[in-house]
Design an enzyme around this catalytic site. Structure first.
Site, PDB file in Angstrom:
ATOM      1  N   LYS A  16       4.564   8.330   5.693  1.00 57.29           N
ATOM      2  CA  LYS A  16       3.167   7.720   5.338  1.00 57.29           C
ATOM      3  C   LYS A  16       3.071   6.447   6.063  1.00 57.29           C
ATOM      4  O   LYS A  16       4.219   5.647   6.156  1.00 57.29           O
ATOM      5  CB  LYS A  16       3.307   7.398   3.919  1.00 57.29           C
ATOM      6  CG  LYS A  16       2.748   8.488   2.863  1.00 57.29           C
ATOM      7  CD  LYS A  16       2.518   7.718   1.483  1.00 57.29           C
ATOM      8  CE  LYS A  16       1.807   8.856   0.460  1.00 57.29           C
ATOM      9  NZ  LYS A  16       2.506   9.865   0.088  1.00 57.29           N
ATOM     10  N   TYR A  19      -2.216   3.625   6.553  1.00 59.71           N
ATOM     11  CA  TYR A  19      -3.515   3.990   6.541  1.00 59.71           C
ATOM     12  C   TYR A  19      -3.606   5.604   5.999  1.00 59.71           C
ATOM     13  O   TYR A  19      -4.852   5.852   5.972  1.00 59.71           O
ATOM     14  CB  TYR A  19      -4.270   3.985   7.752  1.00 59.71           C
ATOM     15  CG  TYR A  19      -4.046   2.465   8.201  1.00 59.71           C
ATOM     16  CD1 TYR A  19      -4.842   1.284   7.924  1.00 59.71           C
ATOM     17  CD2 TYR A  19      -3.248   2.066   9.380  1.00 59.71           C
ATOM     18  CE1 TYR A  19      -4.498  -0.008   7.956  1.00 59.71           C
ATOM     19  CE2 TYR A  19      -3.208   0.879  10.011  1.00 59.71           C
ATOM     20  CZ  TYR A  19      -3.787  -0.121   9.078  1.00 59.71           C
ATOM     21  OH  TYR A  19      -3.791  -1.479   9.853  1.00 59.71           O
ATOM     22  N   VAL A  22       1.171  11.704   7.316  1.00 61.97           N
ATOM     23  CA  VAL A  22       1.357  12.590   8.493  1.00 61.97           C
ATOM     24  C   VAL A  22       1.672  13.818   8.065  1.00 61.97           C
ATOM     25  O   VAL A  22       2.863  13.834   7.527  1.00 61.97           O
ATOM     26  CB  VAL A  22       1.857  11.954   9.374  1.00 61.97           C
ATOM     27  CG1 VAL A  22       2.154  12.963  10.765  1.00 61.97           C
ATOM     28  CG2 VAL A  22       1.207  10.820  10.156  1.00 61.97           C
ATOM     29  N   ASP A 128      -0.447  -1.320  19.079  1.00 66.29           N
ATOM     30  CA  ASP A 128       0.460  -1.252  17.793  1.00 66.29           C
ATOM     31  C   ASP A 128       2.002  -0.822  18.324  1.00 66.29           C
ATOM     32  O   ASP A 128       2.288   0.166  17.855  1.00 66.29           O
ATOM     33  CB  ASP A 128      -0.192  -0.205  17.041  1.00 66.29           C
ATOM     34  CG  ASP A 128       0.085  -0.354  15.553  1.00 66.29           C
ATOM     35  OD1 ASP A 128       0.760  -1.261  15.129  1.00 66.29           O
ATOM     36  OD2 ASP A 128      -0.096   0.474  14.887  1.00 66.29           O
TER      37      ASP A 128
HETATM   38  P1  ATP Z   1       1.526   2.235  10.504  1.00 66.45           P
HETATM   39  O1  ATP Z   1       0.344   2.932   9.440  1.00 66.45           O
HETATM   40  O2  ATP Z   1       1.448   0.934  10.193  1.00 66.45           O
HETATM   41  O3  ATP Z   1       0.683   2.684  11.883  1.00 66.45           O
HETATM   42  P2  ATP Z   1       3.439   4.110  10.894  1.00 66.45           P
HETATM   43  O4  ATP Z   1       3.342   4.460  12.124  1.00 66.45           O
HETATM   44  O5  ATP Z   1       4.686   4.285  10.160  1.00 66.45           O
HETATM   45  O6  ATP Z   1       2.884   2.899  10.351  1.00 66.45           O
HETATM   46  P3  ATP Z   1       1.870   6.740  10.439  1.00 66.45           P
HETATM   47  O7  ATP Z   1       1.364   6.603  12.139  1.00 66.45           O
HETATM   48  O8  ATP Z   1       0.964   7.217   9.492  1.00 66.45           O
HETATM   49  O9  ATP Z   1       2.518   5.197  10.004  1.00 66.45           O
HETATM   50  O10 ATP Z   1       3.110   7.599  10.572  1.00 66.45           O
HETATM   51  C1  ATP Z   1       3.926   8.007   9.508  1.00 66.45           C
HETATM   52  C2  ATP Z   1       5.040   8.430   9.871  1.00 66.45           C
HETATM   53  O11 ATP Z   1       5.040   9.771  10.503  1.00 66.45           O
HETATM   54  C3  ATP Z   1       5.850   7.911  11.063  1.00 66.45           C
HETATM   55  O12 ATP Z   1       6.570   6.766  10.766  1.00 66.45           O
HETATM   56  C4  ATP Z   1       6.562   8.976  11.827  1.00 66.45           C
HETATM   57  O13 ATP Z   1       8.121   8.787  11.567  1.00 66.45           O
HETATM   58  C5  ATP Z   1       5.927  10.241  11.319  1.00 66.45           C
HETATM   59  N1  ATP Z   1       5.128  10.914  12.479  1.00 66.45           N
HETATM   60  C6  ATP Z   1       4.023  10.285  12.920  1.00 66.45           C
HETATM   61  N2  ATP Z   1       3.570  11.103  13.963  1.00 66.45           N
HETATM   62  C7  ATP Z   1       4.331  11.920  14.066  1.00 66.45           C
HETATM   63  C8  ATP Z   1       4.457  13.192  15.175  1.00 66.45           C
HETATM   64  N3  ATP Z   1       3.472  13.373  16.074  1.00 66.45           N
HETATM   65  N4  ATP Z   1       5.480  13.730  14.956  1.00 66.45           N
HETATM   66  C9  ATP Z   1       6.448  13.750  14.031  1.00 66.45           C
HETATM   67  N5  ATP Z   1       6.517  12.730  12.918  1.00 66.45           N
HETATM   68  C10 ATP Z   1       5.243  11.810  13.068  1.00 66.45           C
END
Ligand code: ATP
Ligand code: MG
Length: 303
Positions: A16, A19, A22, A128
């Site tokens: 999570k 925003y 995933v 980012d």
């Molecule tokens: P922010 O919302 O501030 O960008 P974030 O990068 O942790 O923070 P998300 O981009 O929503 O938030 O991703 C949440 C988590 O999901 C990530 O920390 C990552 O561990 C996992 N994740 C995201 N994309 C993938 C992917 N393509 N494959 C596997 N895991 C993923």
């Protein structure tokens, strides 16, 4: 071809963010595992189609250091964004067992090459860069995700996350109002890159919240304090320490360019070197799973 929700079989939640969520999904027509990110937005449908159009540029962002993009669609006021599933997850949770210098150089090299590719080939500035946006798979590949391609999407996100972990460069914390409003330069990403490399190496955010009484004190340290360094005690070489210091110059104009970072001995040595990334990923995953199990054990009231 266009992806839609009916073709997807939902699997476990991968994480999570600020925003959205995933999830791991199976794209049934092709039998491909994907990661689907749900982003909740508050805006009208006309803007949503603009966002989908802007996201289309992602189809051109194909490179060895870039997480693949399969397509996006929207339902009600959510954008669903399907990307390559990276089966080892993000680097923020993969560093607990330590990161030897050759692995760190491979990670840093991948990040710089990815950022340089986005900039040179697609005129995209990431905006980012942080360890949660650097993903790894069991083949040992390191790739970037979540770069800013959609101005419209950016505007529609609730920008409330001046959180306790800021990867923003000093000039951005000081406020864009002094510079040209809204411009964002590559050098700000270089700062975030340096900070991310230190975090990956030491296993925690370099400005730890327990050191500062509040977020203001922490941001002040980023703007006015000495930038963090790669720790010599952990065995990192002078070369690697110098490389990181070149990213963490407080004055943006003094920071290294991507070309300078690529040409530095720290990364030149990485080229063609045999690094056991697969073995490192295995060890890191095992360590992460142990740590998660211990955390669950330590919570007596968890259900
Ligand atoms: P922010 O919302 O501030 O960008 P974030 O990068 O942790 O923070 P998300 O981009 O929503 O938030 O991703 C949440 C988590 O999901 C990530 O920390 C990552 O561990 C996992 N994740 C995201 N994309 C993938 C992917 N393509 N494959 C596997 N895991 C993923
Ligand atoms: Mg992310």
């Amino acid at each position: 071809f266009a992806i839609n929700m009916n073709q997807l079989q939902l699997d476990e939640e991968l994480g999570k963010g600020n925003y959205g969520t995933v999830k791991k999904v199976l794209h049934k027509p092709t039998n491909v595992l994907m990661a689907m990110k749900e982003i909740r937005l508050e805006l009208d449908d006309s803007k949503l189609s603009g966002i989908i159009m802007e996201l289309d540029i992602l189809h051109r962002a194909v490179g060895p250091e870039i997480v693949g993009f399969y397509g996006a669609f929207f339902i009600e006021s959510c954008v669903y964004y399907c990307m390559e599933f990276m089966d080892a997850g993000s680097l923020d949770k993969l560093n607990g067992a330590g990161v030897p210098e050759d692995v760190l150089a491979r990670i840093a090299g991948s990040m710089v090459r990815g950022l340089k590719f986005l900039k040179d080939e697609l005129q995209i500035i990431h905006r980012d860069v942080k360890p949660t946006n650097v993903l790894v798979n069991k083949k040992g590949e390191v790739k970037l995700c979540d770069f800013g391609v959609s101005g419209q999407l950016e505007k529609s996100l609730a920008k409330t996350n001046i959180g306790c972990q800021s990867y923003m460069a000093p000039e951005r914390i000081k406020g864009e109002s002094q510079n040209n409003l809204g411009t964002y330069s590559v050098s700000s990403d270089v700062w975030s890159l340096g900070l991310s490399i230190i975090e990956i190496a030491i296993g925690h955010y370099p400005y730890p919240p327990e050191t500062y009484s509040n977020v203001f004190a922490q941001l002040t340290a980023i703007v006015h304090g000495d930038p963090p360094e790669l720790p010599e005690e952990k065995g990192y070489s002078e070369e690697s320490r110098e490389w990181v210091a070149m990213c963490l110059e407080r004055i943006p104009e003094s920071r290294a360019t991507y070309q300078e970072l690529v040409d530095h001995p720290f990364l030149v040595k990485d080229v063609g070197r045999d690094v056991d990334m697969v073995g490192w990923v295995q060890t890191a995953i095992a360590h992460r799973e142990k740590a998660t199990a211990a955390l669950i054990d330590s919570q007596p009231h968890s259900v």
